[in-house]
Design a protein around this motif. Structure first.
Motif, PDB file in Angstrom:
ATOM      1  N   UNK A 256       0.820  -1.203   0.000  1.00 42.60           N
ATOM      2  CA  UNK A 256       0.000   0.000   0.000  1.00 42.60           C
ATOM      3  C   UNK A 256       0.860   1.261   0.000  1.00 42.60           C
ATOM      4  N   UNK A 257       1.980   1.226   0.708  1.00 44.57           N
ATOM      5  CA  UNK A 257       2.898   2.366   0.670  1.00 44.57           C
ATOM      6  C   UNK A 257       3.454   2.564  -0.744  1.00 44.57           C
ATOM      7  N   UNK A 258       3.722   1.440  -1.429  1.00 50.19           N
ATOM      8  CA  UNK A 258       4.212   1.524  -2.810  1.00 50.19           C
ATOM      9  C   UNK A 258       3.157   2.178  -3.695  1.00 50.19           C
ATOM     10  N   UNK A 259       1.893   1.860  -3.459  1.00 46.83           N
ATOM     11  CA  UNK A 259       0.819   2.508  -4.221  1.00 46.83           C
ATOM     12  C   UNK A 259       0.879   4.018  -4.046  1.00 46.83           C
ATOM     13  N   UNK A 260       1.017   4.477  -2.807  1.00 46.43           N
ATOM     14  CA  UNK A 260       1.035   5.919  -2.564  1.00 46.43           C
ATOM     15  C   UNK A 260       2.265   6.567  -3.199  1.00 46.43           C
ATOM     16  N   UNK A 261       3.402   5.851  -3.189  1.00 41.51           N
ATOM     17  CA  UNK A 261       4.617   6.394  -3.807  1.00 41.51           C
ATOM     18  C   UNK A 261       4.460   6.469  -5.314  1.00 41.51           C
ATOM     19  N   UNK A 262       3.854   5.442  -5.919  1.00 43.25           N
ATOM     20  CA  UNK A 262       3.632   5.452  -7.368  1.00 43.25           C
ATOM     21  C   UNK A 262       2.706   6.598  -7.771  1.00 43.25           C
ATOM     22  N   UNK A 263       1.651   6.805  -6.990  1.00 44.12           N
ATOM     23  CA  UNK A 263       0.708   7.881  -7.295  1.00 44.12           C
ATOM     24  C   UNK A 263       1.385   9.243  -7.166  1.00 44.12           C
TER      25      UNK A 263
END
Length: 268
Positions: A104-111
């Motif tokens: 989920x942290x990776x999702x926020x970083x990608x966004x």
């Protein structure tokens, strides 16, 4: 938008009626002659449209701007919207990453990376839509390059969008913009609506949400739950980007049907 969802294998199930409205300024719709046609006004127009077609209650689905409008529909008009299926969950601003999983942290970083480094098109259309708009209705090559860039960057492919979407399908999309001269009018939704979603808006109707792995924005479920208060189905498919109906059409259709089935089951 859908007023009733049926299992096609069930002869006694209700009819499956689908209404696919075209956003103002896009495709087959007229070009707005006045300002103000943002997502709030469009959502109100969809309720009016469905009422005129005889549907006082309905389900709604959307992705991208359609996902934003679907959220507004559900939040503003719960007496008409039985529930939603969306590919574009939007959390309220300012939430902490504490407690999120590594994925989920990776999702926020990608966004965050997308908005910092790959969203110049949105900033242009949100601030000076007419500048690029004249070019989009003047040059078919310019229009093709503008749209193909998004298919190339946002699809779940390694090298080319044509790995999953045919050239003809992409040319169909570009041709629709070209023949209807909607390159400029479609850009204006960014000016009217960019960052306009009410941070206090809450969705209390049943919601089915799917986050495709290569989409440009992915919202962690703990964040989504701050706005969508009754998530009845959450899916993170293994394949697909921003255009799942074109990239993985069979899976997308099944996901949409199962999502709406979960929404309707919540009413039983």
């Amino acid at each position: 938008m859908v007023d009733e969802l049926a299992d096609p294998k069930d002869a006694d199930a209700p009819a499956f009626h689908v209404v696919v409205p075209s956003l103002p300024g896009f495709g087959y719709s007229d070009k707005p002659a006045t300002t103000g046609w943002g997502t709030e006004k469009i959502a109100a127009a969809w309720v009016e449209l469905m009422g005129r077609l005889g549907y006082s209650t309905f389900l709604a689905h959307g992705g991208d701007w359609g996902g934003n409008i679907t959220t507004v529909l559900a939040g503003r008009f719960p007496e008409h919207v039985l529930g939603i299926h969306t590919l574009f969950a939007e959390a309220p601003p300012g939430l902490s990453t504490d407690g999120l999983t590594a994925a989920e942290r990776k999702w926020t970083e990608d966004t965050r990376d997308f908005w910092r480094h790959r969203a110049a098109y949105a900033k242009q259309q949100a601030t000076r839509p007419q500048t690029i708009g004249y070019s989009l209705v003047d040059s078919p090559v310019g229009l093709l390059a503008w749209i193909l860039d998004k298919f190339a960057d946002w699809s779940d492919t390694e090298d080319s969008p044509f790995e999953t979407i045919s050239r003809d399908r992409i040319l169909d999309d570009v041709t629709l913009y070209w023949l209807t001269r909607t390159g400029a009018s479609a850009a204006r939704i960014y000016y009217e609506s960019h960052n306009s979603l009410d941070p206090e808006l809450r969705v209390d109707v049943p919601s089915a949400i799917s986050m495709y792995p290569r989409d440009i924005e992915k919202c962690p479920r703990p964040w989504a739950q701050e706005r969508y208060r009754q998530i009845v189905r959450w899916r993170s498919p293994e394949r697909g980007g921003h255009f799942p109906s074109l990239e993985v059409p069979e899976f997308f259709a099944k996901d949409l049907q199962e999502g709406f089935a979960a929404v309707l089951a919540a009413h039983r």
